[in-house]
Design an enzyme around this catalytic site. Structure first.
Site, PDB file in Angstrom:
ATOM      1  N   TYR A   1      -8.091   3.188   3.765  1.00  0.00           N
ATOM      2  CA  TYR A   1      -6.901   2.724   3.918  1.00  0.00           C
ATOM      3  C   TYR A   1      -6.686   1.468   4.792  1.00  0.00           C
ATOM      4  O   TYR A   1      -6.150   0.469   4.182  1.00  0.00           O
ATOM      5  CB  TYR A   1      -5.973   3.915   4.641  1.00  0.00           C
ATOM      6  CG  TYR A   1      -4.359   3.120   4.785  1.00  0.00           C
ATOM      7  CD1 TYR A   1      -3.500   3.221   3.796  1.00  0.00           C
ATOM      8  CD2 TYR A   1      -3.936   2.675   5.644  1.00  0.00           C
ATOM      9  CE1 TYR A   1      -2.120   2.811   3.890  1.00  0.00           C
ATOM     10  CE2 TYR A   1      -2.766   2.048   6.211  1.00  0.00           C
ATOM     11  CZ  TYR A   1      -1.752   2.171   4.997  1.00  0.00           C
ATOM     12  OH  TYR A   1      -0.626   1.735   5.170  1.00  0.00           O
TER      13      TYR A   1
ATOM     14  N   MET B   1       0.828  -1.242  -0.021  1.00  0.00           N
ATOM     15  CA  MET B   1      -0.069   0.037   0.102  1.00  0.00           C
ATOM     16  C   MET B   1       0.774   1.256  -0.008  1.00  0.00           C
ATOM     17  O   MET B   1       0.484   2.153  -0.666  1.00  0.00           O
ATOM     18  CB  MET B   1      -0.742  -0.079   1.386  1.00  0.00           C
ATOM     19  CG  MET B   1      -1.926  -0.995   1.127  1.00  0.00           C
ATOM     20  SD  MET B   1      -3.251  -0.589  -0.264  1.00  0.00           S
ATOM     21  CE  MET B   1      -3.874   1.116   0.677  1.00  0.00           C
ATOM     22  N   GLU B   2       1.930   1.174   0.618  1.00  0.00           N
ATOM     23  CA  GLU B   2       2.777   2.504   0.904  1.00  0.00           C
ATOM     24  C   GLU B   2       3.428   2.782  -0.224  1.00  0.00           C
ATOM     25  O   GLU B   2       3.598   3.951  -0.760  1.00  0.00           O
ATOM     26  CB  GLU B   2       3.562   2.419   2.332  1.00  0.00           C
ATOM     27  CG  GLU B   2       2.750   2.261   3.424  1.00  0.00           C
ATOM     28  CD  GLU B   2       2.071   3.570   3.793  1.00  0.00           C
ATOM     29  OE1 GLU B   2       2.623   4.694   3.217  1.00  0.00           O
ATOM     30  OE2 GLU B   2       1.117   3.555   4.778  1.00  0.00           O
ATOM     31  N   THR B   3       4.105   1.904  -0.806  1.00  0.00           N
ATOM     32  CA  THR B   3       5.201   2.330  -1.931  1.00  0.00           C
ATOM     33  C   THR B   3       5.101   1.377  -2.862  1.00  0.00           C
ATOM     34  O   THR B   3       5.876   1.086  -3.843  1.00  0.00           O
ATOM     35  CB  THR B   3       6.463   2.308  -1.552  1.00  0.00           C
ATOM     36  OG1 THR B   3       6.967   0.909  -0.806  1.00  0.00           O
ATOM     37  CG2 THR B   3       7.010   3.306  -0.264  1.00  0.00           C
TER      38      THR B   3
END
Length: 428
Positions: free
Chosen positions: A339, A151-153
């Site tokens: 999220y 999800m983050e990168t």
């Protein structure tokens, strides 16, 4: 042009020779104090040659005493700030006020794409030994760690194109709010570089200073980053094991429950009391089951004593979920329902789970801030008090929506949508 650091070094050498000829040995403490005072002055004067932005130049000169006070050396400060200018992209994004609100179904389509799921499954195999050891060490399920990385990168595919110190310096200098926060983050970032955990040029992150594979702010790095391989560095930029261990440590410290899921997609019975779906009421899964709430796949809850909160991210027109403790631990990473749902769902898909079963009624689009303020004004004018029309959907607004919905014989789900706003506009 000579560099800021070169000028500083040579002036200090000249000063030292001068002071050596003028200062008696028993006054060495005074000499060191004068040197420090002069260094601050050098930073002030020499910085003028290094910065094109006069305001930023002034900020850097004025910030040096704060950096010095927390142990940042002149060498580190010079090396970092020589030639630095404000990050224009950070300035642009800082002031951008987008009215667009991405519907949760569009967010999930992108966040939990087939491509991302497949990549996660590949990495689950590739980093299997590392993930098993991290799971054993921290008690955080490996698929959850992988999902946050995804999800983050996008598993390290895009960690941001900004130098973190430049971005944070820009925010500390120009942000209209939270200046003290940005300054503290900047000081921590400087300390990270000085301690050798990452080279300044490798300190990649977002325009707002989130860093590395799993996007830690410097303060989070300081509190939770882990040295998986024992090399003395907590390197979340170039060491994938360090980044994954750091993420697991973060989740552990915020209360992750080992071996338990984040939540369950559920089906609600006919005639369900939607007042129970306020996002706050906690019941055991056994109690929810007695109220007619069932897992979407028809199976029973494996641990009926676990406690859950019923959440309807898109109101009664969309899927329903019973969220457990781990869902709210994920929200400590990013305090957005969309999220945390995406992380949980991606984790399930990585270990073989299927897509969500419920349908999103996509005509029930969420409201942007301007539309939300309009909705609030209409509710207030019709006697359903929600307080100040600030464009933010909080508990008071949801209570007002529910009261209005009940008065009109609608399902009181408290969901603010374009459909509800249209109804309010024509409702006399």
């Amino acid at each position: 042009m000579r560099s800021f650091a070169w000028q500083t070094s040579n002036v200090i050498k000249t000063l030292s020779r001068f002071m050596a000829s003028r200062t008696k040995p028993n006054r060495s403490a005074g000499k060191h104090r004068l040197t420090r005072l002069f260094l601050a002055g050098v930073l002030s004067v020499s910085a003028n040659t290094a910065f094109a932005d006069a305001g930023f130049d002034k900020f850097v000169r004025g910030f040096w005493p704060k950096a010095q006070a927390v142990g940042i050396s002149a060498n580190t400060y010079n090396a970092v700030f020589t030639g630095m200018e404000p990050d224009n992209d950070t300035l642009r994004l800082m002031s951008k006020q987008s009215e667009f609100v991405k519907p949760i179904w569009d967010y999930l389509d992108s966040a939990v794409s087939d491509t991302r799921v497949e990549k996660g499954r590949e990495l689950l195999q590739e980093y299997g030994p590392v993930l098993r050891q991290i799971e054993a060490r921290y008690g955080v399920d490996r698929e959850a760690v992988l999902a946050i990385w995804g999800m983050e990168t996008n598993y390290g595919g895009f960690m941001g194109r900004h130098n973190v110190i430049q971005a944070l310096a820009t925010l500390a200098y120009a942000a209209p709010r939270r200046k003290s926060f940005w300054q503290r983050e900047l000081l921590t970032a400087l300390a990270i570089v000085q301690a050798g955990h990452v080279r300044f040029k490798d300190m990649e992150g977002s325009w707002a200073g989130a860093m590395g594979h799993t996007q830690f702010m410097p303060s989070s790095w300081k509190a939770y980053a882990a040295d998986y391989n024992g090399d003395g560095r907590r390197d979340i930029w170039t060491s994938i094991p360090d980044a994954l261990a750091s993420t697991a440590n973060y989740l552990k410290k915020h209360g992750w429950q080992t071996g338990k899921t984040w939540g369950y997609e559920v089906r609600l019975p006919a005639g369900f009391d939607y007042n129970l779906a306020d996002g706050e009421k906690t019941k055991t899964l056994g109690a929810w089951s007695k109220a007619g709430v069932k897992r979407i796949n028809g199976k029973g809850f494996p641990r009926p004593s676990d406690k859950g909160i019923l959440v309807l991210p898109a109101g009664a027109s969309g899927p329903a979920f019973l969220m457990l403790r781990n869902f709210y631990v994920i929200k400590r990473y990013n305090n957005a329902t969309a999220y945390a749902l995406a992380v949980g769902h991606l984790a399930d898909r990585i270990i073989g789970g299927g897509p969500l079963a419920g349908d999103w009624s996509r005509e029930h689009m969420p409201l942007n801030r301007t539309e939300t303020a309009e909705l609030q004004k209409l509710l207030n004018s019709r006697g359903f008090s929600v307080g100040t029309a600030d464009g933010k959907v909080g508990p008071a607004t949801r209570r007002g929506i529910r009261a209005y919905q009940r008065s009109r014989g609608m399902i009181p789900d408290g969901y603010a949508s374009v459909v509800l706003l249209a109804r309010l506009k024509v409702d006399s």
